[in-house]
Design a protein around this motif. Structure first.
Motif, PDB file in Angstrom:
ATOM      1  N   VAL A 319      54.327  39.323  13.634  1.00 22.93           N
ATOM      2  CA  VAL A 319      53.525  39.765  14.773  1.00 22.93           C
ATOM      3  C   VAL A 319      54.460  40.354  15.820  1.00 22.93           C
ATOM      4  CG1 VAL A 319      51.954  39.088  16.616  1.00 22.93           C
ATOM      5  CG2 VAL A 319      51.764  38.007  14.369  1.00 22.93           C
ATOM      6  N   CYS A 320      54.095  41.509  16.361  1.00 26.05           N
ATOM      7  CA  CYS A 320      54.876  42.158  17.413  1.00 26.05           C
ATOM      8  C   CYS A 320      54.171  41.953  18.748  1.00 26.05           C
ATOM      9  CB  CYS A 320      55.041  43.648  17.132  1.00 26.05           C
ATOM     10  SG  CYS A 320      55.923  44.002  15.597  1.00 26.05           S
ATOM     11  N   GLY A 321      54.894  41.393  19.729  1.00 26.10           N
ATOM     12  CA  GLY A 321      54.308  41.130  21.031  1.00 26.10           C
ATOM     13  C   GLY A 321      54.549  42.259  22.006  1.00 26.10           C
ATOM     14  N   GLY A 322      53.701  42.390  23.009  1.00 25.38           N
ATOM     15  CA  GLY A 322      53.858  43.430  24.019  1.00 25.38           C
ATOM     16  C   GLY A 322      52.910  44.584  23.798  1.00 25.38           C
ATOM     17  N   GLU A 323      53.187  45.706  24.471  1.00 28.13           N
ATOM     18  CA  GLU A 323      52.333  46.879  24.376  1.00 28.13           C
ATOM     19  C   GLU A 323      52.446  47.533  23.006  1.00 28.13           C
ATOM     20  OE1 GLU A 323      50.228  47.621  26.659  1.00 28.13           O
ATOM     21  OE2 GLU A 323      50.947  46.072  28.038  1.00 28.13           O
ATOM     22  N   THR A 324      51.457  48.359  22.679  1.00 27.61           N
ATOM     23  CA  THR A 324      51.396  48.991  21.363  1.00 27.61           C
ATOM     24  C   THR A 324      52.596  49.889  21.110  1.00 27.61           C
ATOM     25  OG1 THR A 324      48.985  48.959  21.430  1.00 27.61           O
ATOM     26  CG2 THR A 324      50.019  50.464  19.852  1.00 27.61           C
ATOM     27  N   ASP A 325      52.999  50.674  22.130  1.00 25.06           N
ATOM     28  CA  ASP A 325      54.075  51.639  21.925  1.00 25.06           C
ATOM     29  C   ASP A 325      55.445  51.110  22.348  1.00 25.06           C
ATOM     30  OD1 ASP A 325      53.377  51.523  24.547  1.00 25.06           O
ATOM     31  OD2 ASP A 325      53.621  53.666  24.952  1.00 25.06           O
ATOM     32  N   GLN A 326      55.494  49.952  23.001  1.00 26.59           N
ATOM     33  CA  GLN A 326      56.777  49.418  23.451  1.00 26.59           C
ATOM     34  C   GLN A 326      56.702  47.892  23.470  1.00 26.59           C
ATOM     35  OE1 GLN A 326      59.529  51.306  24.096  1.00 26.59           O
ATOM     36  NE2 GLN A 326      60.667  49.402  24.252  1.00 26.59           N
ATOM     37  N   PHE A 327      56.739  47.284  22.282  1.00 24.93           N
ATOM     38  CA  PHE A 327      56.618  45.835  22.232  1.00 24.93           C
ATOM     39  C   PHE A 327      57.921  45.171  22.656  1.00 24.93           C
ATOM     40  CE2 PHE A 327      57.876  47.190  17.979  1.00 24.93           C
ATOM     41  CZ  PHE A 327      58.903  46.328  17.673  1.00 24.93           C
ATOM     42  N   GLU A 328      57.826  43.927  23.085  1.00 25.25           N
ATOM     43  CA  GLU A 328      58.971  43.224  23.649  1.00 25.25           C
ATOM     44  C   GLU A 328      59.705  42.360  22.637  1.00 25.25           C
ATOM     45  OE1 GLU A 328      57.442  41.026  26.887  1.00 25.25           O
ATOM     46  OE2 GLU A 328      56.945  42.775  28.101  1.00 25.25           O
ATOM     47  N   SER A 329      59.003  41.883  21.625  1.00 24.85           N
ATOM     48  CA  SER A 329      59.647  40.974  20.686  1.00 24.85           C
ATOM     49  C   SER A 329      58.914  40.984  19.354  1.00 24.85           C
ATOM     50  CB  SER A 329      59.668  39.548  21.251  1.00 24.85           C
ATOM     51  OG  SER A 329      58.343  39.061  21.407  1.00 24.85           O
ATOM     52  N   VAL A 330      59.611  40.466  18.345  1.00 22.28           N
ATOM     53  CA  VAL A 330      59.037  40.298  17.015  1.00 22.28           C
ATOM     54  C   VAL A 330      59.033  38.809  16.695  1.00 22.28           C
ATOM     55  CG1 VAL A 330      59.297  40.782  14.559  1.00 22.28           C
ATOM     56  CG2 VAL A 330      59.845  42.547  16.235  1.00 22.28           C
ATOM     57  N   SER A 331      57.897  38.299  16.283  1.00 22.23           N
ATOM     58  CA  SER A 331      57.790  36.895  15.884  1.00 22.23           C
ATOM     59  C   SER A 331      57.480  36.836  14.392  1.00 22.23           C
ATOM     60  CB  SER A 331      56.686  36.184  16.675  1.00 22.23           C
ATOM     61  OG  SER A 331      56.996  36.160  18.056  1.00 22.23           O
ATOM     62  N   ILE A 332      58.239  36.023  13.680  1.00 19.76           N
ATOM     63  CA  ILE A 332      58.060  35.876  12.237  1.00 19.76           C
ATOM     64  C   ILE A 332      57.884  34.398  11.923  1.00 19.76           C
ATOM     65  CG2 ILE A 332      59.072  36.259   9.956  1.00 19.76           C
ATOM     66  CD1 ILE A 332      60.741  38.507  11.190  1.00 19.76           C
ATOM     67  N   LYS A 333      56.793  34.088  11.267  1.00 19.72           N
ATOM     68  CA  LYS A 333      56.523  32.713  10.848  1.00 19.72           C
ATOM     69  C   LYS A 333      56.584  32.649   9.324  1.00 19.72           C
ATOM     70  CE  LYS A 333      52.788  29.276  10.652  1.00 19.72           C
ATOM     71  NZ  LYS A 333      51.371  29.018  10.980  1.00 19.72           N
ATOM     72  N   ILE A 334      57.406  31.752   8.807  1.00 16.80           N
ATOM     73  CA  ILE A 334      57.492  31.536   7.362  1.00 16.80           C
ATOM     74  C   ILE A 334      56.985  30.129   7.079  1.00 16.80           C
ATOM     75  CG2 ILE A 334      59.036  31.336   5.381  1.00 16.80           C
ATOM     76  CD1 ILE A 334      60.756  33.496   6.603  1.00 16.80           C
ATOM     77  N   GLU A 335      55.891  30.046   6.338  1.00 21.16           N
ATOM     78  CA  GLU A 335      55.243  28.762   6.092  1.00 21.16           C
ATOM     79  C   GLU A 335      55.206  28.459   4.600  1.00 21.16           C
ATOM     80  OE1 GLU A 335      51.439  29.461   7.920  1.00 21.16           O
ATOM     81  OE2 GLU A 335      50.577  30.254   6.058  1.00 21.16           O
ATOM     82  N   ASP A 336      55.377  27.189   4.277  1.00 25.36           N
ATOM     83  CA  ASP A 336      55.333  26.774   2.879  1.00 25.36           C
ATOM     84  C   ASP A 336      54.613  25.441   2.759  1.00 25.36           C
ATOM     85  OD1 ASP A 336      57.212  24.393   2.865  1.00 25.36           O
ATOM     86  OD2 ASP A 336      58.639  25.905   3.544  1.00 25.36           O
ATOM     87  N   GLN A 337      54.305  25.079   1.538  1.00 30.30           N
ATOM     88  CA  GLN A 337      53.720  23.779   1.219  1.00 30.30           C
ATOM     89  C   GLN A 337      54.688  23.013   0.326  1.00 30.30           C
ATOM     90  OE1 GLN A 337      49.516  23.995  -0.006  1.00 30.30           O
ATOM     91  NE2 GLN A 337      49.451  26.086   0.833  1.00 30.30           N
ATOM     92  N   GLY A 338      55.930  22.913   0.813  1.00 33.68           N
ATOM     93  CA  GLY A 338      56.986  22.281   0.043  1.00 33.68           C
ATOM     94  C   GLY A 338      57.237  20.827   0.390  1.00 33.68           C
ATOM     95  N   GLY A 339      56.313  20.200   1.108  1.00 33.30           N
ATOM     96  CA  GLY A 339      56.449  18.774   1.386  1.00 33.30           C
ATOM     97  C   GLY A 339      57.005  18.438   2.748  1.00 33.30           C
ATOM     98  N   GLY A 340      57.679  19.403   3.415  1.00 31.09           N
ATOM     99  CA  GLY A 340      58.236  19.136   4.734  1.00 31.09           C
ATOM    100  C   GLY A 340      59.326  18.073   4.698  1.00 31.09           C
ATOM    101  N   VAL A 341      59.711  17.598   5.876  1.00 29.13           N
ATOM    102  CA  VAL A 341      60.693  16.515   5.991  1.00 29.13           C
ATOM    103  C   VAL A 341      60.177  15.500   6.996  1.00 29.13           C
ATOM    104  CG1 VAL A 341      62.633  18.039   5.452  1.00 29.13           C
ATOM    105  CG2 VAL A 341      62.004  17.648   7.836  1.00 29.13           C
ATOM    106  N   ARG A 342      60.782  14.336   6.993  1.00 27.59           N
ATOM    107  CA  ARG A 342      60.394  13.298   7.942  1.00 27.59           C
ATOM    108  C   ARG A 342      60.746  13.719   9.364  1.00 27.59           C
ATOM    109  NH1 ARG A 342      62.885   8.004   4.804  1.00 27.59           N
ATOM    110  NH2 ARG A 342      61.522   8.107   2.951  1.00 27.59           N
ATOM    111  N   ARG A 343      59.974  13.223  10.304  1.00 29.54           N
ATOM    112  CA  ARG A 343      60.225  13.528  11.714  1.00 29.54           C
ATOM    113  C   ARG A 343      61.632  13.092  12.121  1.00 29.54           C
ATOM    114  NH1 ARG A 343      56.924  14.483  16.116  1.00 29.54           N
ATOM    115  NH2 ARG A 343      57.762  13.868  18.151  1.00 29.54           N
ATOM    116  N   SER A 344      62.082  11.970  11.581  1.00 25.37           N
ATOM    117  CA  SER A 344      63.402  11.443  11.930  1.00 25.37           C
ATOM    118  C   SER A 344      64.536  12.316  11.403  1.00 25.37           C
ATOM    119  CB  SER A 344      63.561  10.020  11.382  1.00 25.37           C
ATOM    120  OG  SER A 344      63.408  10.002   9.965  1.00 25.37           O
ATOM    121  N   GLU A 345      64.239  13.224  10.473  1.00 29.04           N
ATOM    122  CA  GLU A 345      65.276  14.074   9.886  1.00 29.04           C
ATOM    123  C   GLU A 345      65.301  15.474  10.485  1.00 29.04           C
ATOM    124  OE1 GLU A 345      64.625  14.174   5.703  1.00 29.04           O
ATOM    125  OE2 GLU A 345      65.159  12.077   5.386  1.00 29.04           O
TER     126      GLU A 345
END
Length: 458
Positions: A319-345
């Motif tokens: 997702v590109c944030g900001g105006e259509t012709d001059q966005f301010e940043s790029v956000s990339i989310k990579i999601e998986d269903q690989g089990g995650g890790v414990r909160r303590s780790e």
């Protein structure tokens, strides 16, 4: 938004041209100097008081943070005079940065500085400081070319350093258990070292690449970097690697605007995307129900499983944030269903000694000197031989690559379900490169007066 597949993006060809140019210059340096390449990292090294004096004289000076916009501007159409000025800046700056890395390595705690591979890495940095200090400042094009050849060989000779440190860290991890405070101290020291190393390699690669004008590029900086194309390419390469080493790979979906571009360094984004995707696909494969039931291998042998049909997909959402012709940043989310890790780790995920996989360091450290092998073969070691996991440094390095240009990388885990990685990259603006202290203001010839920032404060 739908997933889209594209052909090979322009950054792949541009990266290959830069790689070939670096190899050509390094080969020319070896031929001109008629010297043997540096020894393998496994060979012993003697102490030299004069070398230590020279290194210390540079290490006490301040590194000079450079405006990223100015680097882009001076790499667009470099004249011979501009190339000489750029070389003069690096001739002054690089000995300081390399000498400070010697100090970083010598001050590593818990006996790491005495490890034979760390000692050999120190030797490589000391050799580089000596070479740069003994070479007079380039004032004409012929001298500038000699300087370019020298630092191209330096760039290749130091490729083994991360592997050497990873090996030493794994041995430390096996030998003793660090307390929480000790681990934080070690990670801060390594963050300083690797952030500065990223900056040095970026400056050298950008300077060398600016000698050859490539359409759409200023050195290694792309005028219109397409994050979708880069993540798509990373997904294809990681898929090949995963199937080669694990026998199967989940589908990797890349979703977002395929046409949005911004000014950035494609190789940095590619590195981060590959590391995040490698972590995700490995977690999915090893934690899937089919893997636990022992049926994943059978599915792969039958053909359908070889495409990861039995596995939940990994998704990269852009997702590109900001105006259509001059966005301010790029956000990339990579999601998986690989089990995650414990909160303590979760905090351990950013540690240089944390890994859930194993790797045969002895085998990889046997590769010959990088400069010599690259000059002979003309290409780097195939990515098929790269480990999909086990070094323990990929994730913390990825965060440093993101932070170098003012971005961020964060993780969110849902235990027993999966992991989300959030990468945010700002538009390539007027900020200085982010370096560990002490840092001076940008030199006047680059026309910037902004100050460098402390990346660890983010």
């Amino acid at each position: 938004m739908e997933a889209v597949k594209l052909g090979k993006p322009p950054f792949v060809a541009a990266a290959l041209r830069v790689r070939q140019l670096i190899a050509s210059l390094a080969q020319k340096h070896l031929a001109q100097s008629a010297i043997l390449p540096p020894p393998l990292l496994s060979e012993p090294r003697a102490h030299n008081a004069e070398v230590e004096r020279v290194v210390n004289s540079f290490a006490v000076q301040k590194a000079t943070a450079v405006s990223l916009t100015d680097l882009y501007r001076f790499g667009l159409e470099p004249t011979a005079a501009q190339c000489v000025r750029n070389a003069q800046f690096l001739h002054h700056e690089l000995p300081i940065r390399f000498a400070q890395r010697v100090v970083d390595l010598k001050e590593l705690p818990f006996g790491l500085s005495e490890h034979h591979l760390v000692q050999q890495s120190i030797g490589h940095f000391e050799d580089t400081v000596q070479k740069l200090a003994s070479l007079k400042q380039p004032n004409v094009s012929e001298e500038e070319e000699d300087f370019a050849c020298l630092i191209a060989s330096v760039l290749l000779d130091h490729r083994q350093v991360p592997m050497a440190l990873a090996c030493a860290l794994r041995e430390l991890h096996k030998a003793r258990r660090l307390s929480g405070d000790e681990q934080k101290l070690l990670d801060r020291r390594l963050d300083d070292f690797f952030m500065a190393r990223i900056s040095m390699r970026f400056l050298i690669e950008h300077y060398i690449a600016s000698h050859a004008c490539h359409e759409g590029f200023s050195g290694v900086i792309a005028s219109a970097c397409n994050p979708f194309e880069i993540v798509q390419q990373a997904s294809e390469d990681v898929g090949i690697l995963c199937r080669h080493q694990l026998g199967v790979c989940p589908e990797i979906e890349v979703i977002g605007d395929a046409w949005r571009t911004f000014r950035y360094v494609p190789s940095h984004l590619y590195f981060v995307a590959c590391e995040l995707l490698k972590n995700s696909v490995r977690a999915v494969v090893q934690n899937s129900e089919a893997s636990k039931a022992g049926t994943l291998g059978a599915a792969s042998a039958g053909g359908a499983g070889s495409d990861g049909a039995a596995l939940p997909p990994v998704r990269a959402i852009l997702v590109c944030g900001g105006e259509t012709d001059q966005f301010e940043s790029v956000s990339i989310k990579i999601e998986d269903q690989g089990g995650g890790v414990r909160r303590s780790e979760m905090d351990d995920m950013w540690s240089y000694t944390y890994t859930t996989a194993s790797y045969n360091f002895d085998q990889d450290m046997s590769f010959p000197n990088a400069t010599a092998s690259l000059c002979q073969s003309g290409n780097m070691k195939s990515h098929m031989e790269d480990p999909i996991a086990g070094l323990g440094i990929g994730l913390p390095l990825s965060r440093l690559y993101a932070r170098y240009f003012g971005g961020s990388l964060d993780l969110l885990s849902m235990e027993k379900y999966g992991m989300d990685a959030y990468l945010s990259l700002p538009h390539f603006g007027d900020d200085m490169e982010i370096l560990p202290p002490p840092v001076a203001a940008s030199p006047s010839q680059f026309g910037s007066c902004s100050k460098g920032r402390n990346y660890q404060a983010q």
